[in-house]
Enzyme design. Structure first.
Site, PDB file in Angstrom:
ATOM      1  N   ASP A   1     -88.461  65.275  21.080  1.00  0.00           N
ATOM      2  CA  ASP A   1     -89.786  64.887  21.560  1.00  0.00           C
ATOM      3  C   ASP A   1     -89.723  64.176  22.910  1.00  0.00           C
ATOM      4  O   ASP A   1     -90.647  64.273  23.705  1.00  0.00           O
ATOM      5  CB  ASP A   1     -90.465  63.993  20.516  1.00  0.00           C
ATOM      6  CG  ASP A   1     -90.641  64.740  19.203  1.00  0.00           C
ATOM      7  OD1 ASP A   1     -91.253  65.815  19.229  1.00  0.00           O
ATOM      8  OD2 ASP A   1     -90.121  64.278  18.173  1.00  0.00           O
TER       9      ASP A   1
ATOM     10  N   GLU B   1     -82.457  66.122  10.068  1.00  0.00           N
ATOM     11  CA  GLU B   1     -81.957  66.508  11.404  1.00  0.00           C
ATOM     12  C   GLU B   1     -80.818  65.594  11.818  1.00  0.00           C
ATOM     13  O   GLU B   1     -79.815  66.047  12.379  1.00  0.00           O
ATOM     14  CB  GLU B   1     -83.074  66.425  12.442  1.00  0.00           C
ATOM     15  CG  GLU B   1     -84.104  67.537  12.323  1.00  0.00           C
ATOM     16  CD  GLU B   1     -85.272  67.370  13.275  1.00  0.00           C
ATOM     17  OE1 GLU B   1     -85.935  68.372  13.542  1.00  0.00           O
ATOM     18  OE2 GLU B   1     -85.531  66.253  13.743  1.00  0.00           O
TER      19      GLU B   1
ATOM     20  N   LYS C   1     -90.558  67.014  28.293  1.00  0.00           N
ATOM     21  CA  LYS C   1     -89.900  66.091  27.353  1.00  0.00           C
ATOM     22  C   LYS C   1     -88.963  65.109  28.064  1.00  0.00           C
ATOM     23  O   LYS C   1     -88.501  64.145  27.454  1.00  0.00           O
ATOM     24  CB  LYS C   1     -89.089  66.885  26.315  1.00  0.00           C
ATOM     25  CG  LYS C   1     -89.886  67.939  25.537  1.00  0.00           C
ATOM     26  CD  LYS C   1     -90.685  67.317  24.450  1.00  0.00           C
ATOM     27  CE  LYS C   1     -91.484  68.276  23.594  1.00  0.00           C
ATOM     28  NZ  LYS C   1     -90.738  69.053  22.644  1.00  0.00           N
TER      29      LYS C   1
ATOM     30  N   GLY D   1     -92.125  66.235  14.044  1.00  0.00           N
ATOM     31  CA  GLY D   1     -92.479  67.120  12.926  1.00  0.00           C
ATOM     32  C   GLY D   1     -92.116  66.520  11.571  1.00  0.00           C
ATOM     33  O   GLY D   1     -92.345  67.131  10.536  1.00  0.00           O
TER      34      GLY D   1
ATOM     35  N   LYS E   1     -86.798  61.889  18.202  1.00  0.00           N
ATOM     36  CA  LYS E   1     -87.097  63.086  17.426  1.00  0.00           C
ATOM     37  C   LYS E   1     -87.894  62.673  16.191  1.00  0.00           C
ATOM     38  O   LYS E   1     -87.941  61.516  15.832  1.00  0.00           O
ATOM     39  CB  LYS E   1     -85.795  63.782  16.998  1.00  0.00           C
ATOM     40  CG  LYS E   1     -85.100  64.448  18.163  1.00  0.00           C
ATOM     41  CD  LYS E   1     -83.807  65.150  17.788  1.00  0.00           C
ATOM     42  CE  LYS E   1     -83.874  66.042  16.604  1.00  0.00           C
ATOM     43  NZ  LYS E   1     -84.939  67.065  16.616  1.00  0.00           N
ATOM     44  N   GLY E   2     -88.496  63.677  15.563  1.00  0.00           N
ATOM     45  CA  GLY E   2     -89.217  63.380  14.324  1.00  0.00           C
ATOM     46  C   GLY E   2     -90.708  63.615  14.413  1.00  0.00           C
ATOM     47  O   GLY E   2     -91.442  63.302  13.472  1.00  0.00           O
TER      48      GLY E   2
ATOM     49  N   GLY F   1     -88.964  72.631  14.337  1.00  0.00           N
ATOM     50  CA  GLY F   1     -90.008  72.510  15.362  1.00  0.00           C
ATOM     51  C   GLY F   1     -90.279  73.818  16.085  1.00  0.00           C
ATOM     52  O   GLY F   1     -89.620  74.843  15.835  1.00  0.00           O
ATOM     53  N   SER F   2     -91.239  73.775  16.991  1.00  0.00           N
ATOM     54  CA  SER F   2     -91.705  75.010  17.645  1.00  0.00           C
ATOM     55  C   SER F   2     -90.661  75.587  18.604  1.00  0.00           C
ATOM     56  O   SER F   2     -90.583  76.806  18.768  1.00  0.00           O
ATOM     57  CB  SER F   2     -93.016  74.736  18.387  1.00  0.00           C
ATOM     58  OG  SER F   2     -92.843  73.686  19.318  1.00  0.00           O
ATOM     59  N   THR F   3     -89.849  74.742  19.225  1.00  0.00           N
ATOM     60  CA  THR F   3     -88.833  75.255  20.150  1.00  0.00           C
ATOM     61  C   THR F   3     -87.721  75.946  19.357  1.00  0.00           C
ATOM     62  O   THR F   3     -87.206  76.991  19.765  1.00  0.00           O
ATOM     63  CB  THR F   3     -88.268  74.119  21.041  1.00  0.00           C
ATOM     64  OG1 THR F   3     -89.352  73.268  21.427  1.00  0.00           O
ATOM     65  CG2 THR F   3     -87.599  74.672  22.284  1.00  0.00           C
TER      66      THR F   3
HETATM   67  C1  A5P Z   1     -88.962  67.634  14.095  1.00  0.00           C
HETATM   68  O1  A5P Z   1     -89.086  66.575  13.226  1.00  0.00           O
HETATM   69  C2  A5P Z   1     -88.657  67.139  15.462  1.00  0.00           C
HETATM   70  O2  A5P Z   1     -87.565  66.322  15.570  1.00  0.00           O
HETATM   71  C3  A5P Z   1     -88.602  68.266  16.473  1.00  0.00           C
HETATM   72  O3  A5P Z   1     -87.300  68.630  16.762  1.00  0.00           O
HETATM   73  C4  A5P Z   1     -89.268  67.772  17.700  1.00  0.00           C
HETATM   74  O4  A5P Z   1     -90.502  67.217  17.291  1.00  0.00           O
HETATM   75  C5  A5P Z   1     -89.499  68.856  18.736  1.00  0.00           C
HETATM   76  O5  A5P Z   1     -90.523  69.694  18.326  1.00  0.00           O
HETATM   77  P1  A5P Z   1     -91.079  70.851  19.223  1.00  0.00           P
HETATM   78  O6  A5P Z   1     -89.968  71.785  19.495  1.00  0.00           O
HETATM   79  O7  A5P Z   1     -92.150  71.484  18.351  1.00  0.00           O
HETATM   80  O8  A5P Z   1     -91.661  70.252  20.455  1.00  0.00           O
END
Ligand code: A5P
Length: 224
Positions: free
Chosen positions: A83, A102, A120, A96, A93-94, A26-28
């Protein structure tokens, strides 16, 4: 300031020399990987275990040494995004689509840290649609059951095609609005044939680093 970046940079301080580090998705986590690379350039030695193809690509292009989960003796620490996170440090989570790998990597990690921005944090989980990873085989039957139970399922789509996970499965998002008993629904969902994993991450995070404005706070499980 970017709260995701702040949380990610703070989490790098938990990484110690010689660790095997699970890299979430994910972006973080992308900010975390950048911050980790700066530390590696100044001498930190770590080996990463990736949770998704996207993270593998990112980590490889950044020059992080990766091994796969089967090759790892153990994972010292996994850093991942989320999320939604509630006050018990349970989460969804999920978003993405990487929840299955994960959860496997998290489950085999000695410690799990989540990095999130302050949006979040929630009182009750469920406003964010709950992703479940499902086998393609029989997924329409499963969908009908989920509809009957009032879980408002929707197949996740990607440009008018079914979204496919790294493991070539479908994602169904459940629009539940609120989840009062996460353990109960998690158990119920897992008992349905064809559901491989849910995006409910219960009792997994040990620490959550939250970016808030230009600062961060570290939340720990009450009992730990
Ligand atoms: C990926 O499938 C997710 O579990 C991410 O860890 C979650 O969506 C957080 O994403 P961001 O960091 O992009 O908000």
């Amino acid at each position: 300031m970017n709260e995701k970046k702040i949380a990610a940079e703070a989490a790098v301080e938990f990484v110690e020399d010689g660790m095997i580090v699970g890299l979430g998705s994910g972006s973080t986590v992308a900010f975390f990987i950048n911050a980790l690379v700066s530390k590696i350039k100044s001498g930190l030695k770590i080996t990463g275990v990736s949770t998704s193809q996207k993270t593998t690509d990112l980590a490889k292009s950044a020059g992080i040494e990766l091994i796969n989960l089967n090759e790892a003796s153990e994972i010292d620490l996994t850093v991942d995004g989320a999320d939604e996170v509630d006050k018990n440090l349970n989460g969804i989570k999920g978003g993405g689509g990487a929840l299955l790998c994960e959860k496997i990597v998290a489950g085999y990690s000695k410690k799990n840290i989540w990095i999130v921005d302050s949006t979040k944090l929630v009182e009750t989980l469920g406003k964010f649609p709950l992703p479940i990873e499902v086998m393609k085989f029989g997924s329409n039957q499963l969908f009908k059951i989920l509809e009957k139970r009032g879980y408002n399922p929707k197949f996740r789509m990607n440009h008018n095609k079914y979204f496919l996970t790294d493991s070539n499965n479908y994602i169904i998002d459940l629009y539940l609005v609120r989840i009062d008993q996460p353990e109960k629904i998690d158990k119920e969902l897992k008992s349905l044939p064809g559901i491989l994993e849910t995006g409910l991450f219960i009792n997994i995070a040990d620490v959550v680093v939250v970016g808030r404005g230009d600062k961060y706070e570290v939340l720990k499980k009450n009992l730990k």
